[in-house]
Design a protein around this motif. Structure first.
Motif, PDB file in Angstrom:
ATOM      1  N   GLY A   1       0.798  -1.219   0.000  1.00 52.50           N
ATOM      2  CA  GLY A   1       0.000   0.000   0.000  1.00 52.50           C
ATOM      3  C   GLY A   1       0.827   1.263   0.000  1.00 52.50           C
ATOM      4  N   PHE A   2       2.046   1.225   0.565  1.00 47.95           N
ATOM      5  CA  PHE A   2       2.840   2.460   0.558  1.00 47.95           C
ATOM      6  C   PHE A   2       4.193   2.289  -0.136  1.00 47.95           C
ATOM      7  N   ALA A   3       4.321   1.250  -0.971  1.00 46.95           N
ATOM      8  CA  ALA A   3       5.608   0.972  -1.629  1.00 46.95           C
ATOM      9  C   ALA A   3       6.118   2.157  -2.446  1.00 46.95           C
ATOM     10  N   ALA A   4       5.221   2.891  -3.090  1.00 47.64           N
ATOM     11  CA  ALA A   4       5.650   3.990  -3.961  1.00 47.64           C
ATOM     12  C   ALA A   4       5.787   5.311  -3.218  1.00 47.64           C
ATOM     13  N   CYS A   5       5.504   5.336  -1.925  1.00 53.90           N
ATOM     14  CA  CYS A   5       5.577   6.583  -1.152  1.00 53.90           C
ATOM     15  C   CYS A   5       7.019   6.944  -0.820  1.00 53.90           C
ATOM     16  N   GLY A   6       7.225   8.212  -0.501  1.00 54.85           N
ATOM     17  CA  GLY A   6       8.529   8.651  -0.039  1.00 54.85           C
ATOM     18  C   GLY A   6       8.827   8.127   1.361  1.00 54.85           C
ATOM     19  N   LYS A   7      10.076   8.269   1.775  1.00 55.69           N
ATOM     20  CA  LYS A   7      10.520   7.718   3.062  1.00 55.69           C
ATOM     21  C   LYS A   7       9.709   8.280   4.228  1.00 55.69           C
ATOM     22  N   GLN A   8       9.474   9.600   4.232  1.00 54.03           N
ATOM     23  CA  GLN A   8       8.751  10.208   5.342  1.00 54.03           C
ATOM     24  C   GLN A   8       7.304   9.721   5.400  1.00 54.03           C
ATOM     25  N   ASP A   9       6.672   9.620   4.238  1.00 51.75           N
ATOM     26  CA  ASP A   9       5.289   9.136   4.217  1.00 51.75           C
ATOM     27  C   ASP A   9       5.202   7.692   4.686  1.00 51.75           C
ATOM     28  N   LYS A  10       6.193   6.890   4.349  1.00 53.71           N
ATOM     29  CA  LYS A  10       6.191   5.495   4.819  1.00 53.71           C
ATOM     30  C   LYS A  10       6.275   5.440   6.345  1.00 53.71           C
ATOM     31  N   LEU A  11       7.138   6.287   6.900  1.00 55.38           N
ATOM     32  CA  LEU A  11       7.244   6.329   8.360  1.00 55.38           C
ATOM     33  C   LEU A  11       5.931   6.770   8.990  1.00 55.38           C
ATOM     34  N   THR A  12       5.327   7.796   8.395  1.00 51.68           N
ATOM     35  CA  THR A  12       4.065   8.307   8.936  1.00 51.68           C
ATOM     36  C   THR A  12       2.965   7.252   8.851  1.00 51.68           C
ATOM     37  N   LEU A  13       2.869   6.601   7.703  1.00 51.01           N
ATOM     38  CA  LEU A  13       1.835   5.581   7.517  1.00 51.01           C
ATOM     39  C   LEU A  13       2.060   4.382   8.433  1.00 51.01           C
ATOM     40  N   SER A  14       3.275   4.063   8.697  1.00 49.11           N
ATOM     41  CA  SER A  14       3.578   2.939   9.594  1.00 49.11           C
ATOM     42  C   SER A  14       3.171   3.242  11.030  1.00 49.11           C
ATOM     43  N   GLY A  15       3.165   4.527  11.406  1.00 52.78           N
ATOM     44  CA  GLY A  15       2.893   4.904  12.784  1.00 52.78           C
ATOM     45  C   GLY A  15       1.452   4.785  13.219  1.00 52.78           C
ATOM     46  N   MET A  16       0.512   4.799  12.271  1.00 52.32           N
ATOM     47  CA  MET A  16      -0.925   4.648  12.568  1.00 52.32           C
ATOM     48  C   MET A  16      -1.473   5.775  13.449  1.00 52.32           C
ATOM     49  N   GLU A  17      -0.764   6.873  13.568  1.00 58.32           N
ATOM     50  CA  GLU A  17      -1.187   7.933  14.492  1.00 58.32           C
ATOM     51  C   GLU A  17      -1.774   9.145  13.792  1.00 58.32           C
ATOM     52  N   THR A  18      -1.592   9.244  12.479  1.00 58.79           N
ATOM     53  CA  THR A  18      -2.133  10.371  11.712  1.00 58.79           C
ATOM     54  C   THR A  18      -2.946   9.826  10.543  1.00 58.79           C
ATOM     55  N   PRO A  19      -3.944  10.578  10.114  1.00 57.57           N
ATOM     56  CA  PRO A  19      -4.824  10.064   9.061  1.00 57.57           C
ATOM     57  C   PRO A  19      -4.173  10.011   7.687  1.00 57.57           C
ATOM     58  N   ASN A  20      -4.640   9.060   6.911  1.00 52.44           N
ATOM     59  CA  ASN A  20      -4.258   8.939   5.506  1.00 52.44           C
ATOM     60  C   ASN A  20      -5.534   9.127   4.689  1.00 52.44           C
ATOM     61  N   ILE A  21      -5.504  10.074   3.769  1.00 48.76           N
ATOM     62  CA  ILE A  21      -6.702  10.459   3.028  1.00 48.76           C
ATOM     63  C   ILE A  21      -6.631   9.917   1.604  1.00 48.76           C
ATOM     64  N   GLY A  22      -7.688   9.269   1.175  1.00 50.18           N
ATOM     65  CA  GLY A  22      -7.781   8.780  -0.195  1.00 50.18           C
ATOM     66  C   GLY A  22      -8.408   9.832  -1.102  1.00 50.18           C
ATOM     67  N   ILE A  23      -7.787  10.056  -2.250  1.00 54.62           N
ATOM     68  CA  ILE A  23      -8.299  11.006  -3.243  1.00 54.62           C
ATOM     69  C   ILE A  23      -8.898  10.213  -4.399  1.00 54.62           C
ATOM     70  N   ILE A  24     -10.186  10.475  -4.697  1.00 56.24           N
ATOM     71  CA  ILE A  24     -10.865   9.851  -5.828  1.00 56.24           C
ATOM     72  C   ILE A  24     -11.186  10.958  -6.822  1.00 56.24           C
ATOM     73  N   SER A  25     -10.728  10.820  -8.048  1.00 60.45           N
ATOM     74  CA  SER A  25     -10.893  11.901  -9.017  1.00 60.45           C
ATOM     75  C   SER A  25     -11.527  11.402 -10.306  1.00 60.45           C
ATOM     76  N   ALA A  26     -12.388  12.249 -10.867  1.00 62.79           N
ATOM     77  CA  ALA A  26     -12.986  11.997 -12.175  1.00 62.79           C
ATOM     78  C   ALA A  26     -12.303  12.850 -13.243  1.00 62.79           C
ATOM     79  N   TYR A  27     -11.044  13.197 -13.011  1.00 63.98           N
ATOM     80  CA  TYR A  27     -10.323  14.047 -13.959  1.00 63.98           C
ATOM     81  C   TYR A  27     -10.229  13.405 -15.337  1.00 63.98           C
ATOM     82  N   ASN A  28     -10.527  14.168 -16.352  1.00 67.19           N
ATOM     83  CA  ASN A  28      -9.991  13.963 -17.695  1.00 67.19           C
ATOM     84  C   ASN A  28      -9.987  15.316 -18.390  1.00 67.19           C
ATOM     85  N   ASP A  29      -9.172  15.478 -19.399  1.00 69.54           N
ATOM     86  CA  ASP A  29      -9.045  16.823 -19.976  1.00 69.54           C
ATOM     87  C   ASP A  29      -9.929  17.027 -21.202  1.00 69.54           C
ATOM     88  N   MET A  30     -10.848  16.072 -21.471  1.00 69.31           N
ATOM     89  CA  MET A  30     -11.862  16.308 -22.486  1.00 69.31           C
ATOM     90  C   MET A  30     -13.055  17.057 -21.905  1.00 69.31           C
TER      91      MET A  30
END
Length: 611
Positions: free
Chosen positions: A50-79
């Motif tokens: 789940g966090f393999a592609a994250c930076g080092k700091q984000d991996k540490l934060t996500l491992s700590g379970m103490e701060t929220p992780n927010i999911g972004i869902i987007s309907a972006y397209n440029d048409m």
């Protein structure tokens, strides 16, 4: 302010009707809340993926379970012009959330089609089904169980309803919806409509039509008329899922970025790891659904929401019927005149006071549940706030008490109409919806011979060939959800408007949809039961007298019961609608979709839906 009697009665009966299904839903959400944060339930292998592609700091934060992780869902397209501004929103959101010490990940994208591009085309037959597919796609994005909250980026017709349906099935998570705003105003809407009618008459060239359309739809941002896309934005605000005042701020306005960053920060505060846990299942209840219906009626919004609100409510275990819309429409005044109900656009509406003024007026009249919970502040009373930039900082102030333009926006004491912008029609033909806010009083009752068509193209050709020379009720059948996916028939608007301008009384009766921009010609749409399900619309013959009466709310086929029993149901070979433009991939949806009054929905959320 004491709540209006009808508001209370409608809300109470929805609560009573929904007791079992809403109870089931809340029990499901309570079960889903048990593990907080949810990624703590993941194995080390799961989390590593789940966090393999994250930076080092984000991996540490996500491992700590103490701060929220927010999911972004987007309907972006440029048409899609409305969604093109979302191109850099994920990075802006991640930056704002990182500043709080939390994390955000782009969880997934969902498809987003434009009804404006597909009007009158084969692809329109996929449009309504795309709503439920979007809900499925968003559910897949959130199914990784990595998130403590979600931000949804979507604006247009089926996209926002689909995203809300998915969000409600993950109702244990707090969710905020983030708009991108309308494009600046283009040529006046009346001028655009004039060129469209000239083209339908053969008096304007394709080049002239394209020039007018391009001058109207001219930049990034939502189309500026008050169709389904902008009704979505109204709905998200009055239901408390937007930051107040954010619906109609243009994409290039500096305030737009500040509101986006505020929403990103706010969602971290209302997670289970924040200060004010507010899961979506607690925000959306019977009161907020009723508030959405009231907002739709008071602003003369899109007829499509007589489908979408029902489907959204169903996802939260709430059962809504068209009778609820009808009874509220009898007491909710029409406060806004925005094209196609008038000549102004949503930029004029916003400048005149916008959503804060509408909410303030309706609250004052006891026509909204002010105690309904919201993602900003505590409840809807807080949505009388308007956002401003002061020394480059976002601040909120209470709305002005008066409209900035009474030709566009009025208070409840001097409304444009004493009743709401939509009406439910009932009679021997079944039940249907009509948008009356744009129909002149002299056209709200039409009694005339029927002319039956099996496609919008047949009707358009008949008008172009000069075949309709008398008062006529045009019947376009086999357009329902089970037949061909219930496409919008907006292509017909200029053709029928031309007949009306010639002095004829004309109306449309169909089991299909019209656009959220349906206008001055009375149209009984969403007729149920539909033709391919044995609805009486399949027994209409050319010349039968039909009476459409929007003032009394009736739709009658004036043919004796004995004669109707003798007639066979008309049939139509639908095979050409089952393939091409991807339609073969949606065959199962046509088989399983519910009727229009049930939201034209594919999902069975509760055990009782199986019956």
């Amino acid at each position: 302010m004491t709540l209006h009697k009808t508001l209370v009665e409608v809300t109470d009966r929805i609560i009573d009707r929904s007791q079992q299904s809403r109870g089931n839903y809340l029990r499901q959400m309570s079960h889903a809340k048990l593990n907080k944060p949810h990624r703590s339930a993941l194995s080390c292998g799961n989390l590593a993926h789940g966090f393999a592609a994250c930076g080092k700091q984000d991996k540490l934060t996500l491992s700590g379970m103490e701060t929220p992780n927010i999911g972004i869902i987007s309907a972006y397209n440029d048409m899609l012009s409305a969604h093109q501004p979302y191109v850099d929103y994920p990075d802006k959101i991640k930056g704002a959330i990182a500043a709080t010490g939390a994390t955000a990940q782009f969880a997934g994208g969902v498809p987003a089609m434009c009804d404006g591009v597909t009007q009158g085309q084969d692809g329109m037959e996929l449009s309504l089904f795309s709503r439920d597919l979007i809900a499925q796609a968003a559910a897949i994005a959130l199914s990784h169980n990595m998130f403590d909250g979600a931000l949804f980026l979507g604006i247009c017709d089926k996209i926002v309803p689909g995203l809300v349906m998915a969000a409600l099935r993950f109702g244990h998570l707090p969710s905020i919806f983030i708009p991108a705003g309308p494009m600046p105003s283009g040529i006046p809407n009346d001028e655009k409509a004039r060129i469209r009618k000239l083209y339908a008459q053969g008096k304007a060239t394709r080049e002239e039509l394209l020039q007018a359309e391009s001058a109207s739809y001219h930049s990034a941002g939502t189309c500026t008329f008050y169709g389904t896309a902008n009704t979505n934005q109204m709905l998200m605000e009055i239901m408390g899922l937007h930051i107040p005042g954010s619906s109609f701020v243009n994409p290039t306005n500096p305030l737009r970025d500040s509101l986006t960053e505020y929403a990103a920060t706010r969602v971290t505060e209302i997670t289970a790891l924040g200060k004010h846990y507010r899961p979506l299942c607690d925000v959306i209840d019977e009161r907020s659904i009723v508030n959405g219906i009231v907002g739709l009626l008071a602003t003369g919004g899109s007829t499509n929401h007589t489908l979408h609100i029902i489907a959204i409510a169903k996802a939260a275990g709430i059962v809504v019927t068209w009778d609820d819309f009808s009874d509220l429409s009898a007491v909710v005044p029409l406060l806004a005149k925005v094209y196609p109900n008038g000549s102004a656009d949503v930029n004029h509406f916003h400048a005149a006071g916008g959503m804060a003024f509408v909410i303030q007026e309706l609250l004052g009249a006891g026509l909204l549940h002010g105690e309904a919970k919201t993602v900003y502040g505590n409840h809807l009373f807080d949505y009388c706030d308007e956002p401003f930039l002061q020394n480059e900082q976002l601040v909120f102030r209470k709305a002005k008490l008066t409209s900035g333009d009474p030709q566009v926006l009025r208070g409840v004491t001097e409304p444009f109409r004493e009743e709401g912008g939509l009406q439910i029609l009932k009679g021997n033909l079944g039940r249907s919806v009509i948008k009356v806010s744009a129909v002149a009083p002299e056209h709200q009752v039409v009694e005339a011979p029927a002319r039956v068509f099996h496609s919008q193209h047949q009707l358009a050709e008949a008008v172009q060939q000069g075949e309709i020379t008398q008062d006529t009720v045009a019947v376009v059948r086999f357009q329902g959800p089970k037949a061909i996916g219930m496409p919008e028939l907006h292509k017909l608007t200029p053709f029928l408007a031309n007949l009306q301008d010639q002095g004829l009384q004309v109306a449309l009766v169909t089991d299909g949809r019209m656009s959220g921009a349906s206008g001055k010609v009375p149209a009984a749409i969403h007729l149920t039961p539909e033709a391919c399900e044995g609805g009486l619309i399949a027994r209409i013959n050319d010349g039968d007298i039909i009476r459409l009466d929007a003032t009394s709310g009736t739709l009658e086929l004036k043919v004796s019961d004995a004669e109707l029993k003798r007639r066979e149901l008309a049939t139509m070979n639908l095979s050409e609608h089952t393939w091409g433009m991807g339609r073969e991939l949606f065959a199962n949806m046509r088989h399983t979709v519910s009727g229009a009054e049930q939201g034209a929905c594919l999902f069975q959320f509760n055990a009782e839906d199986q019956a």
